[in-house]
Design a protein around this motif. Structure first.
Motif, PDB file in Angstrom:
ATOM      1  N   VAL A 154      -1.498   2.339   8.920  1.00 51.95           N
ATOM      2  CA  VAL A 154      -0.584   3.418   7.332  1.00 51.95           C
ATOM      3  C   VAL A 154      -0.957   2.357   6.350  1.00 51.95           C
ATOM      4  CG1 VAL A 154       0.384   4.061   9.422  1.00 51.95           C
ATOM      5  CG2 VAL A 154       1.375   1.393   8.847  1.00 51.95           C
ATOM      6  N   LEU A 155      -0.715   1.390   6.357  1.00 51.53           N
ATOM      7  CA  LEU A 155      -0.964   1.025   5.032  1.00 51.53           C
ATOM      8  C   LEU A 155      -2.405   1.387   4.153  1.00 51.53           C
ATOM      9  CD1 LEU A 155      -0.901  -3.133   6.185  1.00 51.53           C
ATOM     10  CD2 LEU A 155       0.864  -1.615   4.184  1.00 51.53           C
ATOM     11  N   LYS A 156      -3.490   1.904   4.328  1.00 49.33           N
ATOM     12  CA  LYS A 156      -4.572   2.862   3.686  1.00 49.33           C
ATOM     13  C   LYS A 156      -3.585   3.979   3.573  1.00 49.33           C
ATOM     14  CE  LYS A 156      -7.542   1.059   7.380  1.00 49.33           C
ATOM     15  NZ  LYS A 156      -8.028   1.596   8.723  1.00 49.33           N
ATOM     16  N   TYR A 157      -2.735   4.419   3.886  1.00 51.14           N
ATOM     17  CA  TYR A 157      -2.320   5.547   3.543  1.00 51.14           C
ATOM     18  C   TYR A 157      -1.069   5.496   2.301  1.00 51.14           C
ATOM     19  CZ  TYR A 157      -5.698   7.173   6.466  1.00 51.14           C
ATOM     20  OH  TYR A 157      -6.789   8.307   7.541  1.00 51.14           O
ATOM     21  N   ASP A 158      -0.751   4.387   1.837  1.00 56.38           N
ATOM     22  CA  ASP A 158       0.250   3.972   0.801  1.00 56.38           C
ATOM     23  C   ASP A 158       1.619   4.450   1.549  1.00 56.38           C
ATOM     24  OD1 ASP A 158       1.338   3.104  -1.196  1.00 56.38           O
ATOM     25  OD2 ASP A 158       1.380   5.039  -2.168  1.00 56.38           O
ATOM     26  N   ILE A 159       2.510   3.207   3.000  1.00 55.38           N
ATOM     27  CA  ILE A 159       3.259   3.439   3.348  1.00 55.38           C
ATOM     28  C   ILE A 159       4.359   2.655   2.529  1.00 55.38           C
ATOM     29  CG2 ILE A 159       3.315   1.694   4.714  1.00 55.38           C
ATOM     30  CD1 ILE A 159       4.927   4.629   6.355  1.00 55.38           C
ATOM     31  N   THR A 160       5.178   3.717   2.432  1.00 60.02           N
ATOM     32  CA  THR A 160       6.433   2.734   1.424  1.00 60.02           C
ATOM     33  C   THR A 160       7.226   1.429   2.502  1.00 60.02           C
ATOM     34  OG1 THR A 160       7.071   5.229   0.339  1.00 60.02           O
ATOM     35  CG2 THR A 160       8.501   3.288   0.586  1.00 60.02           C
ATOM     36  N   ASP A 161       7.649   1.759   3.408  1.00 57.35           N
ATOM     37  CA  ASP A 161       8.638   0.516   4.814  1.00 57.35           C
ATOM     38  C   ASP A 161       8.451   1.315   5.971  1.00 57.35           C
ATOM     39  OD1 ASP A 161       9.255  -1.777   4.823  1.00 57.35           O
ATOM     40  OD2 ASP A 161      10.891  -1.156   3.115  1.00 57.35           O
ATOM     41  N   CYS A 162       8.878   0.474   6.475  1.00 59.23           N
ATOM     42  CA  CYS A 162       8.921   1.272   8.239  1.00 59.23           C
ATOM     43  C   CYS A 162      10.338  -0.188   8.590  1.00 59.23           C
ATOM     44  CB  CYS A 162       7.520   0.295   8.187  1.00 59.23           C
ATOM     45  SG  CYS A 162       6.542  -1.527   8.823  1.00 59.23           S
ATOM     46  N   PHE A 163      10.448   0.774   9.773  1.00 56.70           N
ATOM     47  CA  PHE A 163      11.754   0.014  10.331  1.00 56.70           C
ATOM     48  C   PHE A 163      10.816  -0.288  12.041  1.00 56.70           C
ATOM     49  CE2 PHE A 163      14.741   2.346   7.685  1.00 56.70           C
ATOM     50  CZ  PHE A 163      14.953   1.528   7.530  1.00 56.70           C
ATOM     51  N   ILE A 164      11.194  -1.680  12.459  1.00 57.66           N
ATOM     52  CA  ILE A 164      11.614  -1.564  14.336  1.00 57.66           C
ATOM     53  C   ILE A 164      12.506  -1.081  15.392  1.00 57.66           C
ATOM     54  CG2 ILE A 164      10.754  -3.213  16.109  1.00 57.66           C
ATOM     55  CD1 ILE A 164       8.656  -2.848  13.240  1.00 57.66           C
ATOM     56  N   LYS A 165      12.496  -0.394  15.786  1.00 57.88           N
ATOM     57  CA  LYS A 165      14.112   0.160  16.692  1.00 57.88           C
ATOM     58  C   LYS A 165      14.462  -0.607  17.445  1.00 57.88           C
ATOM     59  CE  LYS A 165      12.325   4.879  17.303  1.00 57.88           C
ATOM     60  NZ  LYS A 165      12.459   6.056  18.437  1.00 57.88           N
ATOM     61  N   PRO A 166      15.462  -1.444  17.415  1.00 56.73           N
ATOM     62  CA  PRO A 166      16.563  -0.491  17.010  1.00 56.73           C
ATOM     63  C   PRO A 166      16.931   0.007  16.049  1.00 56.73           C
ATOM     64  CG  PRO A 166      17.228  -1.423  18.066  1.00 56.73           C
ATOM     65  CD  PRO A 166      16.414  -2.400  18.512  1.00 56.73           C
ATOM     66  N   ILE A 167      17.531   0.703  15.199  1.00 56.47           N
ATOM     67  CA  ILE A 167      17.580   1.022  13.723  1.00 56.47           C
ATOM     68  C   ILE A 167      19.256   0.973  13.586  1.00 56.47           C
ATOM     69  CG2 ILE A 167      15.493   1.718  13.205  1.00 56.47           C
ATOM     70  CD1 ILE A 167      16.279   4.488  13.074  1.00 56.47           C
TER      71      ILE A 167
END
Length: 400
Positions: free
Chosen positions: A105-118
């Motif tokens: 996903v870094l290749k496509y310029d991901i902004t941020d991410c979460f690991i569940k639970p959120i």
């Protein structure tokens, strides 16, 4: 943490989640915080919604998405989004720390991410941060677009060149090349200041460098030295251009042609107009005197010859007055031509020089004409005095 609720209320969020329980939990709270939250369960529905809203007031400001779907996986979803929406913030919700997925996903310029639970606070914090950053990026992009449009227009009527932060020129427009008398190949790669006249003050260069390095625009007057050792003067503004990281990438120098004696010309025209007004005032006073003498002559039956002379003088005065009006109109027309020349700097320099030469010729003619008219006024004043003396003599003679 305190959130800018007014800012959040302007945002449209696309929440892509196939777990109905999660959607239900967040829908109750997020709907109140944002302008609108769209909940969909599949990538297919998400792509349709993005396309449907892209030109409306419901345009999506941020995508919050699950990473696993039945129709496409998260990486494929992100890649499709980036084809049409390169700058939209995209936040992934991951089931676990999948390193391979993160690398993809870094290749496509991901902004941020979460690991569940959120939790809701984490989501709001990341959404606000991502959208504020996007807002700033949009401002920079709009600013850059405005600068490019402005440059395109200015390039047609002004002297324009661009240089890198290391002060070397990488672009010159045709007008600059025509004036500076160097080929483009020679100009490219040179320090832009090397084309300033050698008598340019050192403190001006130091001030200019200090202001430009601070990211501010510089404005002032510049004297250039051409390849054939002639000079030209400009009113100059240098504008720094920034990238998305707020780093200066280049400078644009926009110059409008001026002349050293421009102020002297303006003062000369003001003096000419003042002299015209003063001449009018003198003629008006002379006309009043003539009218007074006419009144005296009307009571004297034997002064027909003198009256005829005065009427002839009055006619001559009227003709001179008419000549003054025509002269003033001609000066105004030349002034308009001069302003048009100043605005139309895109015309050939030879045409500008020719028109300025014409203006100088006209100004010389005006000076000559004014001197002639002043001599004529003096002669008329002398004649009026003689007439007055003659009238007094005749009145005294008649009384005796």
């Amino acid at each position: 943490m305190r959130f800018d609720r007014e800012f959040l209320k302007k945002l449209n969020i696309l929440f892509v989640e196939n777990n109905e329980n999660i959607k239900k939990i967040f829908s109750e709270n997020l709907d109140e915080l944002f302008k609108k939250v769209f909940f969909v369960s599949t990538v297919f529905d998400a792509l349709i919604l993005l396309d449907k809203t892209k030109n409306s007031d419901e345009k999506i400001d941020l995508i919050l998405s699950e990473s696993y779907f039945t129709d496409l996986n998260g990486v494929e979803f992100l890649s499709k989004v980036r084809k049409e929406h390169k700058n939209i913030p995209f936040i992934f919700i991951l089931e676990d720390m999948d390193k391979q997925l993160l690398l993809n996903v870094l290749k496509y310029d991901i902004t941020d991410c979460f690991i569940k639970p959120i939790n809701e606070i984490d989501i709001l914090e990341k959404i606000e941060k991502a959208c504020l950053l996007k807002q700033e990026e949009d401002k920079i992009i709009n600013y850059q677009n405005e600068i490019e449009e402005y440059l395109s227009l200015i390039n047609k009527v002004a002297i324009v060149f661009m240089f890198n932060p290391n002060t070397t020129i990488f672009y010159v427009n045709d007008f600059f090349k025509e004036l500076i008398k160097y080929d483009e190949e020679y100009l490219i790669g040179k320090d832009y200041r090397s084309f300033f006249h050698y008598d340019t003050q050192k403190n001006l260069l130091e001030e200019q460098s200090k202001i430009l390095l601070s990211g501010e625009k510089w404005q002032g007057n510049v004297k250039f030295l051409t390849a054939i050792d002639t000079v030209f003067y400009t009113s100059c503004i240098i504008i720094p251009i920034f990238d998305e990281n707020k780093e200066i990438t280049k400078y644009i120098s926009i110059n409008f042609l001026t002349s050293k004696d421009e102020n002297a010309k303006k003062e000369f025209k003001q003096r000419v107009l003042f002299d015209l007004k003063e001449t009018k005032r003198i003629y008006t006073a002379a006309q009043r005197k003539i009218d007074e003498l006419n009144g005296i002559l009307e009571s004297c039956n034997d002064f027909d010859v003198l009256k005829s002379i005065l009427e002839n003088e009055q006619k001559i005065n009227e003709e001179k007055y008419s000549e003054l009006d025509l002269l003033k109109d001609k000066i105004n027309e030349e002034e308009k031509r001069y302003k048009l020349l100043t605005l139309g700097v895109d015309k050939k320099l030879s045409e500008i020089s020719s028109n300025i030469s014409d203006m100088k010729t006209i100004q010389e003619k005006v000076n000559t004409k004014m001197l002639q008219m002043i001599d004529e006024i003096k002669e008329k004043d002398s004649l009026i005095l003689k007439i007055e003396d003659e009238i007094k003599y005749l009145e005294n003679k008649k009384g005796h």
